[in-house]
Design a protein around this motif. Structure first.
Motif, PDB file in Angstrom:
ATOM      1  N   GLU A 133       0.561  -1.120  -0.171  1.00  0.00           N
ATOM      2  CA  GLU A 133      -0.061  -0.454   0.194  1.00  0.00           C
ATOM      3  C   GLU A 133       0.594   1.341   0.215  1.00  0.00           C
ATOM      4  O   GLU A 133       1.841   1.107   0.547  1.00  0.00           O
ATOM      5  N   ALA A 139      -3.797   0.896   6.688  1.00  0.00           N
ATOM      6  CA  ALA A 139      -4.577  -0.833   6.083  1.00  0.00           C
ATOM      7  C   ALA A 139      -4.273  -1.707   7.873  1.00  0.00           C
ATOM      8  O   ALA A 139      -2.837  -1.980   7.663  1.00  0.00           O
ATOM      9  N   ASP A 148     -10.279  -9.676   4.155  1.00  0.00           N
ATOM     10  CA  ASP A 148     -11.587  -8.988   3.184  1.00  0.00           C
ATOM     11  C   ASP A 148     -10.385  -8.269   2.517  1.00  0.00           C
ATOM     12  O   ASP A 148      -9.983  -6.559   2.702  1.00  0.00           O
ATOM     13  N   GLY A 151     -13.096  -5.887   0.594  1.00  0.00           N
ATOM     14  CA  GLY A 151     -13.664  -4.393   1.220  1.00  0.00           C
ATOM     15  C   GLY A 151     -12.364  -3.733   1.704  1.00  0.00           C
ATOM     16  O   GLY A 151     -13.500  -2.316   2.032  1.00  0.00           O
ATOM     17  N   ALA A 152     -11.370  -3.866   2.400  1.00  0.00           N
ATOM     18  CA  ALA A 152     -10.511  -3.042   2.514  1.00  0.00           C
ATOM     19  C   ALA A 152      -9.715  -1.873   1.387  1.00  0.00           C
ATOM     20  O   ALA A 152     -10.236  -0.499   1.648  1.00  0.00           O
ATOM     21  N   THR A 153     -10.394  -2.540   0.441  1.00  0.00           N
ATOM     22  CA  THR A 153     -10.500  -1.704  -0.575  1.00  0.00           C
ATOM     23  C   THR A 153     -11.459  -0.652  -0.983  1.00  0.00           C
ATOM     24  O   THR A 153     -10.999   0.090  -1.622  1.00  0.00           O
ATOM     25  N   GLY A 154     -12.895  -0.835  -0.893  1.00  0.00           N
ATOM     26  CA  GLY A 154     -13.388  -0.187  -1.466  1.00  0.00           C
ATOM     27  C   GLY A 154     -13.804   0.503  -2.660  1.00  0.00           C
ATOM     28  O   GLY A 154     -13.261  -0.528  -3.886  1.00  0.00           O
ATOM     29  N   ASP A 155     -13.714   1.580  -3.239  1.00  0.00           N
ATOM     30  CA  ASP A 155     -13.769   1.725  -4.398  1.00  0.00           C
ATOM     31  C   ASP A 155     -12.541   2.287  -4.789  1.00  0.00           C
ATOM     32  O   ASP A 155     -12.481   2.480  -5.748  1.00  0.00           O
ATOM     33  N   THR A 184     -14.735 -12.055  -5.546  1.00  0.00           N
ATOM     34  CA  THR A 184     -14.331 -11.059  -5.137  1.00  0.00           C
ATOM     35  C   THR A 184     -13.496  -9.386  -5.260  1.00  0.00           C
ATOM     36  O   THR A 184     -13.627  -8.560  -5.231  1.00  0.00           O
ATOM     37  N   LYS A 188     -11.404  -5.937  -9.062  1.00  0.00           N
ATOM     38  CA  LYS A 188     -11.150  -4.502  -8.127  1.00  0.00           C
ATOM     39  C   LYS A 188      -9.733  -4.622  -8.391  1.00  0.00           C
ATOM     40  O   LYS A 188      -9.168  -3.573  -8.340  1.00  0.00           O
ATOM     41  N   LYS A 208      -4.697   1.018  -4.491  1.00  0.00           N
ATOM     42  CA  LYS A 208      -5.361   1.639  -2.219  1.00  0.00           C
ATOM     43  C   LYS A 208      -4.461   0.305  -2.599  1.00  0.00           C
ATOM     44  O   LYS A 208      -3.801  -0.064  -1.530  1.00  0.00           O
TER      45      LYS A 208
END
Length: 278
Positions: A133, A139, A148, A151-155, A184, A188, A208
């Motif tokens: 990162e 993070a 996850d 989830g940690a990456t988000g958008d 998942t 991303k 990210k």
């Protein structure tokens, strides 16, 4: 109507690849008018052209400089890129003397095509796969089955090199599948043409997270390691090296041998690589 045969097409592709590569080398070797420097009375032999995985850049540049300083021979021009793209260029006729791949697959590809010199191939280095990162991020992730990452990456995006052909991307996909999070995370992914480009996306804050080699993370102070993927989650990361079958450069064998010398090994291990005996 004239129709090109497969032989004609292959010959044309090889010729175009060789021409394009020649233009790149010429652009480096001959500066633009106004920037020319007086010729120096050194050996006229050109250094051996090395095609190497992009993840080797920092370490291999240092090794090449040490070899040139120690031997007084011409510096080897080094072309960095995805191992798959480089192997294809050699297949199409690009004039390389030495090939260093970031996986066994692409060396096998050239070996089966009889495009490497028998008896010169050996496994040179090992590496590790890490999640990175930006250096100013924080993070809280532990790499384990089901973690996850999505989830940690988000958008945001997770930068990798091309998962279909780039070794680093192939290892990344294997690890994500093994950990049960491929479905998942796949939407991303930001796929780059080579692993150093994926590193840059994270370094600039455009992604990210990134999945790169430990040596890449070590080479860029603008990123930090979140965690290391367990070795059991992906194929062993092995860098094989060999002389290209068409090489006629008299210094190619010398530089190949130098890559396994104590001086080169010191540089490579300081950058984070592990030395493989065979």
């Amino acid at each position: 109507m004239y129709q090109k045969t497969s032989s004609t097409i292959a010959t044309t592709r090889r010729g175009l690849a060789a021409l394009a590569f020649g233009l790149v080398i010429a652009a480096v070797a001959f500066p633009r008018p106004g920037f020319a420097k007086p010729a120096t009375p050194k050996a006229t032999t050109k250094g051996p052209v090395v095609f190497a995985a992009a993840s080797m850049k920092t370490a291999l540049d240092a090794v090449a400089a040490a070899w040139t300083a120690e031997t007084g021979r011409a510096a080897p021009p080094i072309v960095y890129g995805s191992s798959g793209a480089l192997a294809k260029q050699i297949d199409y006729g690009a004039p390389a003397d030495i090939f260093i791949s970031a996986d066994l697959k692409w060396m096998d590809y050239l070996d089966k095509a009889k495009l490497i010199q028998p008896g010169t191939r050996h496994n040179l280095l090992g590496n590790a796969l890490v999640l990175i990162e930006p250096a100013d991020a924080s993070a809280d992730l532990t790499i384990a089955p089901g973690f996850d990452l999505a989830g940690a990456t988000g958008d945001g995006k997770v930068a990798v090199c091309t998962i279909a052909s780039c070794p680093g991307g192939i290892y990344a996909k294997q690890a994500l599948e093994k950990l049960g999070i491929w479905t998942t995370v796949e939407p991303k992914l930001a796929q780059a043409d080579n692993i150093r480009t994926a590193l840059t996306l994270v370094s600039r804050g455009e992604a990210k997270f990134g999945i790169v080699y430990a040596t890449d993370a070590k080479a860029d102070p603008k990123v930090k390691v979140v965690g290391t993927f367990p070795e059991a989650t992906h194929s062993p990361i092995v860098y094989p090296v060999a002389l290209v079958a068409t090489s006629k450069n008299p210094d190619a064998a010398s530089f190949l041998a130098y890559l396994s010398s104590p001086a080169a090994s010191k540089i490579l291990t300081e950058q984070g690589f592990t030395i493989l005996s065979k």
